[in-house]
Design a protein around this motif. Structure first.
Motif, PDB file in Angstrom:
ATOM      1  N   ASN A  52       0.876  -1.172   0.000  1.00 32.73           N
ATOM      2  CA  ASN A  52       0.000   0.000   0.000  1.00 32.73           C
ATOM      3  C   ASN A  52       0.913   1.222   0.000  1.00 32.73           C
ATOM      4  O   ASN A  52       1.506   1.575   1.012  1.00 32.73           O
ATOM      5  CB  ASN A  52      -0.922   0.021   1.217  1.00 32.73           C
ATOM      6  N   ASP A  54       2.394   4.878   0.053  1.00 32.94           N
ATOM      7  CA  ASP A  54       2.069   6.098   0.788  1.00 32.94           C
ATOM      8  C   ASP A  54       2.245   7.306  -0.130  1.00 32.94           C
ATOM      9  O   ASP A  54       3.368   7.719  -0.421  1.00 32.94           O
ATOM     10  CB  ASP A  54       2.974   6.230   2.011  1.00 32.94           C
ATOM     11  N   HIS A  55       1.130   7.865  -0.586  1.00 38.19           N
ATOM     12  CA  HIS A  55       1.174   9.042  -1.462  1.00 38.19           C
ATOM     13  C   HIS A  55       0.907  10.336  -0.698  1.00 38.19           C
ATOM     14  O   HIS A  55       0.698  11.383  -1.312  1.00 38.19           O
ATOM     15  CB  HIS A  55       0.150   8.894  -2.589  1.00 38.19           C
ATOM     16  N   ASP A  59       0.320  14.320  -1.761  1.00 41.55           N
ATOM     17  CA  ASP A  59      -0.976  14.912  -1.445  1.00 41.55           C
ATOM     18  C   ASP A  59      -0.804  16.261  -0.737  1.00 41.55           C
ATOM     19  O   ASP A  59      -1.487  17.236  -1.057  1.00 41.55           O
ATOM     20  CB  ASP A  59      -1.772  13.941  -0.568  1.00 41.55           C
ATOM     21  N   GLU A 104      -3.625  -0.241  -6.903  1.00 42.24           N
ATOM     22  CA  GLU A 104      -2.334   0.323  -6.511  1.00 42.24           C
ATOM     23  C   GLU A 104      -1.504   0.711  -7.736  1.00 42.24           C
ATOM     24  O   GLU A 104      -0.826   1.739  -7.734  1.00 42.24           O
ATOM     25  CB  GLU A 104      -1.553  -0.676  -5.649  1.00 42.24           C
ATOM     26  N   ALA A 107      -2.935   4.058  -9.217  1.00 44.09           N
ATOM     27  CA  ALA A 107      -2.583   5.213  -8.387  1.00 44.09           C
ATOM     28  C   ALA A 107      -1.095   5.526  -8.496  1.00 44.09           C
ATOM     29  O   ALA A 107      -0.703   6.695  -8.599  1.00 44.09           O
ATOM     30  CB  ALA A 107      -2.973   4.950  -6.930  1.00 44.09           C
ATOM     31  N   THR A 187      -5.285   7.509  -4.833  1.00 40.23           N
ATOM     32  CA  THR A 187      -4.976   6.392  -3.936  1.00 40.23           C
ATOM     33  C   THR A 187      -5.835   5.192  -4.309  1.00 40.23           C
ATOM     34  O   THR A 187      -6.938   5.349  -4.861  1.00 40.23           O
ATOM     35  CB  THR A 187      -5.256   6.752  -2.465  1.00 40.23           C
TER      36      THR A 187
END
Length: 266
Positions: A52, A54-55, A59, A104, A107, A187
């Motif tokens: 997963n 981490d954006h 952001d 994923e 994104a 995301t």
């Protein structure tokens, strides 16, 4: 004489085709990136993926330096270029693979495209257009592991092959006529809703002139006409009608608007 003319014509055609192939191939190879095709419907989810991503750093930068209209404060971005570069470095070290979920992957590549485009502008700022940068779309400058990709490679070699036409309204080429740069990161947890919102907003914006008959579309729909389908068949009007507030005659004629490559700067 006729045979000589025919031979010359054939040679010209062959040369033209080879030239087109060289041009189309420039900077669009996927470099072995994993590609998963989207099914009939994609749901937002963080499950079923080994990672997963981490954006949140991206952001935060978007919320600070991009307004609601999608225009970018590049001078403000410049003051935090180190944070943008750190995010791109982070993405380059998380190498996508087949065990990632399609959510994923979408994104990751959308955010990578957009962040790399902003970084490219910052490296050349001040400029009036991304078109002023030599090889902006074909130069391999985006690192993923030990490989380098171009913007074209990410768009045409990866994202378009995922069979999700809404990506065209999520990636931003730093130009006025592009779909706007959203001031939030994409995301996996919200990807379907984000792509739907971006598509609906772009189609109903002033970058298109939607009328029941004789509408004028953004040239994006000309660039990628074959991507827009309904029930598996190419249907540009049908696709746009799914999102447009104004419904068009399915058999209406349409034209395309001129594309404005001016920088999307605040």
């Amino acid at each position: 004489m006729k045979s000589l003319i025919d031979f010359t014509a054939l040679m010209l055609i062959a040369f033209t085709l080879s030239s087109c192939n060289l041009t189309s191939a420039a900077g669009i190879g996927s470099q072995g990136q994993p590609i998963k095709t989207v099914g009939d419907k994609i749901t937002s989810a963080v499950a079923h993926s080994v990672v997963n991503v981490d954006h949140s750093p991206w952001d935060k930068l978007l919320k600070k330096h991009v307004n609601d209209a999608g225009f970018v404060n590049y001078r403000g971005f410049k003051t935090e270029q180190d944070k943008l570069e750190a995010y791109l470095t982070y993405l380059s070290k998380i190498i996508p693979n087949e065990e990632w979920s399609v959510q994923e992957l979408l994104a990751y590549y959308i955010n990578l495209y957009n962040a790399a485009t902003v970084e490219l502008i910052l490296q050349n700022h001040p400029i009036k257009s991304i078109k002023d940068i030599n090889g902006a779309f074909t130069k391999n400058f985006i690192k993923i592991g030990d490989k380098k990709l171009s913007l074209n490679a990410i768009e045409n070699g990866v994202l378009r092959k995922m069979n999700e036409p809404r990506i065209h309204f999520a990636i931003n080429c730093a130009s006025y006529s592009c779909p706007k740069l959203k001031n939030e990161a994409y995301t996996a947890a919200k990807i379907n809703e984000q792509l739907d919102a971006a598509t609906r907003e772009f189609i109903n914006s002033d970058l298109n002139e939607i009328t029941p008959n004789n509408p004028k579309f953004s040239r994006i729909f000309s660039f990628y006409t074959s991507d827009f389908k309904v029930d598996g068949k190419k249907d540009l009007i049908g696709f746009i009608n799914k999102y447009s507030n104004i419904k068009m005659n399915p058999k209406t004629r349409y034209t395309f608007k001129k594309y404005n490559w001016s920088l999307n700067e605040q």
